[in-house]
Enzyme design. Structure first.
Site, PDB file in Angstrom:
ATOM      1  CG  ASN A  11      -1.729   1.221   1.394  1.00  0.00           C
ATOM      2  OD1 ASN A  11      -1.819   2.042   0.469  1.00  0.00           O
ATOM      3  ND2 ASN A  11      -2.349   1.385   2.554  1.00  0.00           N
ATOM      4  CE  LYS A  13      -0.026   3.342   4.769  1.00  0.00           C
ATOM      5  NZ  LYS A  13      -0.127   3.523   6.209  1.00  0.00           N
ATOM      6  CG  HIS A 105      -5.907   1.608   5.149  1.00  0.00           C
ATOM      7  ND1 HIS A 105      -5.511   2.569   6.051  1.00  0.00           N
ATOM      8  CD2 HIS A 105      -4.841   0.784   4.977  1.00  0.00           C
ATOM      9  CE1 HIS A 105      -4.254   2.334   6.399  1.00  0.00           C
ATOM     10  NE2 HIS A 105      -3.819   1.247   5.763  1.00  0.00           N
ATOM     11  CD  GLU A 107      -3.154   5.336   6.724  1.00  0.00           C
ATOM     12  OE1 GLU A 107      -3.167   5.414   5.486  1.00  0.00           O
ATOM     13  OE2 GLU A 107      -2.186   4.867   7.356  1.00  0.00           O
ATOM     14  CD  GLU A 177      -3.580  -2.856   7.274  1.00  0.00           C
ATOM     15  OE1 GLU A 177      -2.431  -3.003   6.859  1.00  0.00           O
ATOM     16  OE2 GLU A 177      -4.287  -1.875   6.996  1.00  0.00           O
ATOM     17  N   GLY A 183       2.148   2.078  10.779  1.00  0.00           N
ATOM     18  CA  GLY A 183       3.041   3.227  10.648  1.00  0.00           C
ATOM     19  C   GLY A 183       3.740   3.622  11.939  1.00  0.00           C
ATOM     20  CB  SER A 223       5.065  -1.878  12.020  1.00  0.00           C
ATOM     21  OG  SER A 223       4.619  -0.552  12.258  1.00  0.00           O
TER      22      SER A 223
HETATM   23  C1  PEP Z   1      -0.918   0.004   6.060  1.00  0.00           C
HETATM   24  O1  PEP Z   1      -1.072   1.199   5.924  1.00  0.00           O
HETATM   25  O2  PEP Z   1      -1.727  -0.777   5.566  1.00  0.00           O
HETATM   26  C2  PEP Z   1       0.229  -0.453   6.832  1.00  0.00           C
HETATM   27  C3  PEP Z   1       0.230  -1.671   7.268  1.00  0.00           C
HETATM   28  O3  PEP Z   1       1.259   0.465   7.034  1.00  0.00           O
HETATM   29  P1  PEP Z   1       2.695   0.170   7.696  1.00  0.00           P
HETATM   30  O4  PEP Z   1       3.210  -1.108   7.094  1.00  0.00           O
HETATM   31  O5  PEP Z   1       3.527   1.342   7.347  1.00  0.00           O
HETATM   32  O6  PEP Z   1       2.467   0.014   9.165  1.00  0.00           O
END
Ligand code: PEP
Length: 262
Positions: A11, A13, A105, A107, A177, A183, A223
């Protein structure tokens, strides 16, 4: 190790201008060799999808083969066409070569107030357009610390998948997630992630039957990095990863994919 074919998705983003997107897409495709056992997906910003898809095809062609990397959108609207300024329909994503779309997601749930009902409408629309939705669920830190993880995740799964039949659920990818891990550099332990993945699979079983649930791929996201991917991949119900930050580096993303390729 999971019994299902792993799927590792990046992703991107809202990162990367055209030139960087082209290079990253080509690098991922060129480095994707030697991993026939894992599905790879990259999800660029919508404006880059056409060029990224061309780059992936061109990179594969230099090696005389078809692309190994599939393309996904990061979001879609819940209608095929119409007066929805600024939005992109799932049909448009499919038309420019997407096979997947990330929906719900955290976000978007947080920053754009997407509820389970909104996600549910988008899942239906994406399925109607022939896309594979990657449906994201996950609890906040406050919800985990107050012992509500299972209830929150189960509620999101039920709400986001409301009304879907077994045949439709079979076409989904679910991404667990935990919001506190996205993040932040703070990854769920393999045991924490496995416990929620098992909960989700059990819930899918009650919604769609055990056989269907056994075939649905459930990614972990939050992460994921090359140095923690192998221990996550070793869990029986973790069938891949949804990768944010680490997907912006082709070697790092491919190292994560290799951990799942077995
Ligand atoms: C994500 O945004 O789906 C995600 C898992 O981000 P990160 O790997 O940076 O934590």
């Amino acid at each position: 190790m999971s019994a299902r074919r792993p799927i590792v998705a990046g992703n991107w983003k809202m990162n990367g201008l055209r030139a960087a997107a082209r290079v990253l897409a080509a690098d991922v495709e060129l480095a994707s060799g030697g991993m026939p056992t894992v599905d790879l997906v990259i999800c660029p910003p919508a404006v880059h999808i056409t060029e990224v898809e061309e780059q992936v095809r061109a990179a594969a062609a230099t090696e005389g083969r078809a692309p190994r990397v599939a393309i996904g959108g990061q979001n879609a609207w819940d209608k095929p066409t119409g007066a929805f300024t600024g939005e992109v329909s799932p049909q448009m994503l499919a038309d420019v070569g997407c096979r997947y779309v990330i929906l719900g997601h955290s976000e978007r749930r947080t920053l754009c107030s997407e509820t389970d009902a909104v996600v549910n409408a988008k899942v239906n629309a994406a399925l109607a357009a022939g896309l594979t939705p990657i449906v994201c669920v996950g609890e906040t830190l406050a919800e985990r610390e107050s012992g509500r993880t299972d209830d929150v995740v189960a509620g999101q799964v039920r709400g986001s998948l409301a009304g879907l039949g077994a045949a439709e659920i079979a076409r989904l990818v679910i991404a667990y997630e935990p919001v506190w891990a996205i993040g932040t550099g703070r990854v769920a332990t393999p045991a924490q992630a496995q416990a929620v993945h098992a909960l989700i699979r059990g819930l899918l079983g009650s919604l769609a039957g055990a056989d269907t649930a056994a075939g649905v791929r459930i990614q972990y996201g939050g992460s994921v990095k090359p140095d923690n991917a192998a221990e996550l991949a070793a869990q029986p119900d973790i069938d891949g990863a949804l990768v944010g930050g680490a997907s912006l580096d082709a070697p790092g993303f491919l190292a994560i994919a290799r951990a799942f390729a077995g």
